[in-house]
Design an enzyme around this catalytic site. Structure first.
Site, PDB file in Angstrom:
ATOM      1  N   ARG A  11      12.096 -15.357   2.810  1.00 23.39           N
ATOM      2  CA  ARG A  11      11.277 -15.907   1.720  1.00 23.39           C
ATOM      3  C   ARG A  11      12.135 -16.619   0.678  1.00 23.39           C
ATOM      4  O   ARG A  11      11.714 -17.607   0.088  1.00 23.39           O
ATOM      5  CB  ARG A  11      10.455 -14.801   1.051  1.00 23.39           C
ATOM      6  CG  ARG A  11       9.332 -14.319   1.940  1.00 23.39           C
ATOM      7  CD  ARG A  11       8.449 -13.334   1.197  1.00 23.39           C
ATOM      8  NE  ARG A  11       7.390 -12.858   2.070  1.00 23.39           N
ATOM      9  CZ  ARG A  11       6.344 -12.161   1.653  1.00 23.39           C
ATOM     10  NH1 ARG A  11       6.229 -11.861   0.372  1.00 23.39           N
ATOM     11  NH2 ARG A  11       5.421 -11.770   2.493  1.00 23.39           N
ATOM     12  N   LYS A 165      -4.675  -0.492  10.545  1.00 21.55           N
ATOM     13  CA  LYS A 165      -6.060  -0.166  10.193  1.00 21.55           C
ATOM     14  C   LYS A 165      -7.031  -1.296  10.512  1.00 21.55           C
ATOM     15  O   LYS A 165      -6.893  -2.407  10.015  1.00 21.55           O
ATOM     16  CB  LYS A 165      -6.139   0.166   8.701  1.00 21.55           C
ATOM     17  CG  LYS A 165      -5.450   1.487   8.373  1.00 21.55           C
ATOM     18  CD  LYS A 165      -5.259   1.666   6.885  1.00 21.55           C
ATOM     19  CE  LYS A 165      -6.554   2.075   6.203  1.00 21.55           C
ATOM     20  NZ  LYS A 165      -6.360   2.133   4.726  1.00 21.55           N
ATOM     21  N   GLY A 315       3.803  -8.875   6.983  1.00 23.40           N
ATOM     22  CA  GLY A 315       5.132  -8.327   6.709  1.00 23.40           C
ATOM     23  C   GLY A 315       5.769  -7.656   7.917  1.00 23.40           C
ATOM     24  O   GLY A 315       6.905  -7.970   8.291  1.00 23.40           O
ATOM     25  N   GLY A 338      -1.134 -10.318   3.171  1.00 22.98           N
ATOM     26  CA  GLY A 338      -2.501 -10.215   2.653  1.00 22.98           C
ATOM     27  C   GLY A 338      -3.102 -11.575   2.329  1.00 22.98           C
ATOM     28  O   GLY A 338      -4.283 -11.826   2.595  1.00 22.98           O
TER      29      GLY A 338
HETATM   30  P1  ADP Z   1       1.450  -6.620   9.160  1.00 20.98           P
HETATM   31  O1  ADP Z   1       2.327  -6.083   8.056  1.00 20.98           O
HETATM   32  O2  ADP Z   1       2.183  -7.450  10.135  1.00 20.98           O
HETATM   33  O3  ADP Z   1       0.198  -7.281   8.625  1.00 20.98           O
HETATM   34  P2  ADP Z   1       0.123  -4.077   9.445  1.00 20.98           P
HETATM   35  O4  ADP Z   1       0.707  -3.636   8.143  1.00 20.98           O
HETATM   36  O5  ADP Z   1      -1.317  -4.335   9.551  1.00 20.98           O
HETATM   37  O6  ADP Z   1       0.930  -5.355  10.006  1.00 20.98           O
HETATM   38  O7  ADP Z   1       0.459  -3.001  10.568  1.00 20.98           O
HETATM   39  C1  ADP Z   1       1.767  -2.535  10.784  1.00 20.98           C
HETATM   40  C2  ADP Z   1       1.785  -1.035  10.882  1.00 20.98           C
HETATM   41  O8  ADP Z   1       0.942  -0.591  11.923  1.00 20.98           O
HETATM   42  C3  ADP Z   1       3.162  -0.503  11.182  1.00 20.98           C
HETATM   43  O9  ADP Z   1       3.522   0.426  10.173  1.00 20.98           O
HETATM   44  C4  ADP Z   1       2.998   0.183  12.530  1.00 20.98           C
HETATM   45  O10 ADP Z   1       3.780   1.359  12.663  1.00 20.98           O
HETATM   46  C5  ADP Z   1       1.535   0.538  12.537  1.00 20.98           C
HETATM   47  N1  ADP Z   1       1.018   0.737  13.892  1.00 20.98           N
HETATM   48  C6  ADP Z   1       0.890  -0.178  14.870  1.00 20.98           C
HETATM   49  N2  ADP Z   1       0.417   0.385  15.995  1.00 20.98           N
HETATM   50  C7  ADP Z   1       0.247   1.702  15.736  1.00 20.98           C
HETATM   51  C8  ADP Z   1      -0.212   2.810  16.494  1.00 20.98           C
HETATM   52  N3  ADP Z   1      -0.600   2.671  17.765  1.00 20.98           N
HETATM   53  N4  ADP Z   1      -0.259   4.017  15.880  1.00 20.98           N
HETATM   54  C9  ADP Z   1       0.131   4.164  14.603  1.00 20.98           C
HETATM   55  N5  ADP Z   1       0.571   3.153  13.831  1.00 20.98           N
HETATM   56  C10 ADP Z   1       0.636   1.925  14.383  1.00 20.98           C
HETATM   57 MG    MG Z   2       2.182  -4.337   6.855  1.00 15.19          MG
END
Ligand code: ADP
Ligand code: MG
Length: 357
Positions: A11, A165, A315, A338
């Site tokens: 960044r 989530k 992220g 976000g």
């Molecule tokens: P990003 O930051 O790329 O938008 P998110 O924050 O939505 O992604 O999701 C990332 C998180 O999801 C990580 O902390 C990862 O450990 C968790 N995660 C992914 N798959 C699983 C799973 N099967 N069980 C538990 N946690 C998971």
């Molecule tokens: Mg994240």
């Protein structure tokens, strides 16, 4: 950052073209305003921008002193970095007095913080309402790229959505299912879909209160929504845990799914290889733990090798794709998490509104 040190300066490097363009255009002084973490409106040395000032000075090849907040008098250097704006409680509340104090530092406001445009904060919105304002080069590019993949993608277009989530991503899934040809689901969010299908998910991370929402999505999307067919399971989310790979209707009691399995990887990789546009947000599994990182690594590799125009944001997703060494082969690595999701949802982002006037 980890333990006070910068581990990824993506960044910071992305902010350089706008700063250099402003210098080339004859800006007498550039006061850079930024934030780090969530210091709760009070100074907290853990969230000081001092390391950022140092890193920025290195990439710019010029001194970038850090000036305290609020700045006492006018800073003398041509480029200065203001200390973390979130040290002031007026930042996140968009307090008019704080916005006015920031606006008093300059004649013109340039917003290059795509990652913050979904926030109605003083440095994002308040200042823009007070000064003549413009988008920086990075912000402009982020909006152009995301608009292109959403409004006029070359087809077939594939979205890959993972992460923890499903509740965070229901709205964006809804929108993506209207705009793209296929949505590949990974991460923990698949387990809420499996619950909706009546499967046992063991101790997998799932959101039972969202079953109705995902059921509706599945009905509306039909076969454009693609779910994993196999998962890597374990009793614990640990590097040392014994893992088993099973079909999604065979998740053992007491275990959780932490990654997509090899058959899912093969299917998803094939869809990505055939795609002309790929948009990715959210890891396929617990990619921070090696035992559960293969799904994310393999999908990253497929995206990197695909001829598709590719965009990755979020992220954790960006951190993963950089760690696996595929970031250079992606067409656009977004600086927004976000903000990217909210833009894709079709929201009118508060930071963008004053820039249009
Ligand atoms: P990003 O930051 O790329 O938008 P998110 O924050 O939505 O992604 O999701 C990332 C998180 O999801 C990580 O902390 C990862 O450990 C968790 N995660 C992914 N798959 C699983 C799973 N099967 N069980 C538990 N946690 C998971
Ligand atoms: Mg994240």
């Amino acid at each position: 950052m980890a333990d006070g040190a910068i581990v990824d300066d993506y960044r910071i490097r992305q902010s350089v073209p706008t700063i250099e363009a402003l210098l080339a255009a004859g800006a007498e002084q550039i006061v850079i305003v930024s934030h780090l973490g969530r210091p709760k409106g009070t100074p907290d040395p853990r969230f000081s921008l001092a390391p950022i000032a140092e890193a920025l000075a290195t990439v710019l090849g010029r001194p970038v002193p850090l000036v305290p907040l609020p700045p006492a008098g006018s800073p003398v250097e041509q480029i200065v970095l203001l200390e973390n704006v979130r040290f002031d409680p007026g930042e996140t509340t968009n307090d008019p007095a704080f916005a006015a104090a920031l606006a008093a530092l300059a004649d013109v406001y340039v917003d290059d913080a795509f990652g913050a445009v979904h926030r109605t904060h003083a440095s994002v919105r308040g200042v823009a309402d007070l000064l003549p304002s413009a988008a920086g080069l990075l912000l402009e590019r982020e909006i152009a790229v995301l608009s292109r993949v959403l409004a006029s993608p070359e087809r077939p277009s594939v979205a890959i959505v993972g992460g923890a989530k499903v509740s965070d991503k229901l709205t964006v899934l809804d929108r993506l299912l209207q705009e793209v040809d296929m949505v590949l689901i990974g991460g923990a969010m698949c387990f809420t879909f499996f619950l909706a299908k009546g499967l046992e998910v063991g101790t997998s991370l799932a959101e039972p209160d969202r079953i109705e929402d995902v059921r509706r999505l599945m009905v509306e999307a039909g076969d454009r929504l693609v779910l994993p067919v196999d998962v890597v399971c374990a009793f614990a989310m640990e590097q040392t845990a014994q893992t088993t790979t099973v079909a999604v209707d065979q998740i053992p009691a007491g275990q959780a799914g932490y990654d997509i399995g090899p058959r899912t990887i093969a299917r998803y990789s094939a869809a990505i290889t055939d795609a002309k546009t790929v948009l990715w947000n959210g890891p396929m599994g617990v990619s921070e733990v090696d035992s559960f990182a293969e799904g994310t690594r393999a999908v990253a590799e497929a995206v990197a090798n695909s001829d598709a125009y590719s965009v990755v944001g979020g992220g954790d997703s960006v951190a993963a794709i950089e760690r696996f060494g595929f970031a250079e082969q992606v067409d656009h690595v977004s600086t927004g998490g976000g903000a990217m999701l909210e833009f894709l949802e079709g929201k009118d982002l508060p930071g963008l509104i004053p820039l249009r006037a």
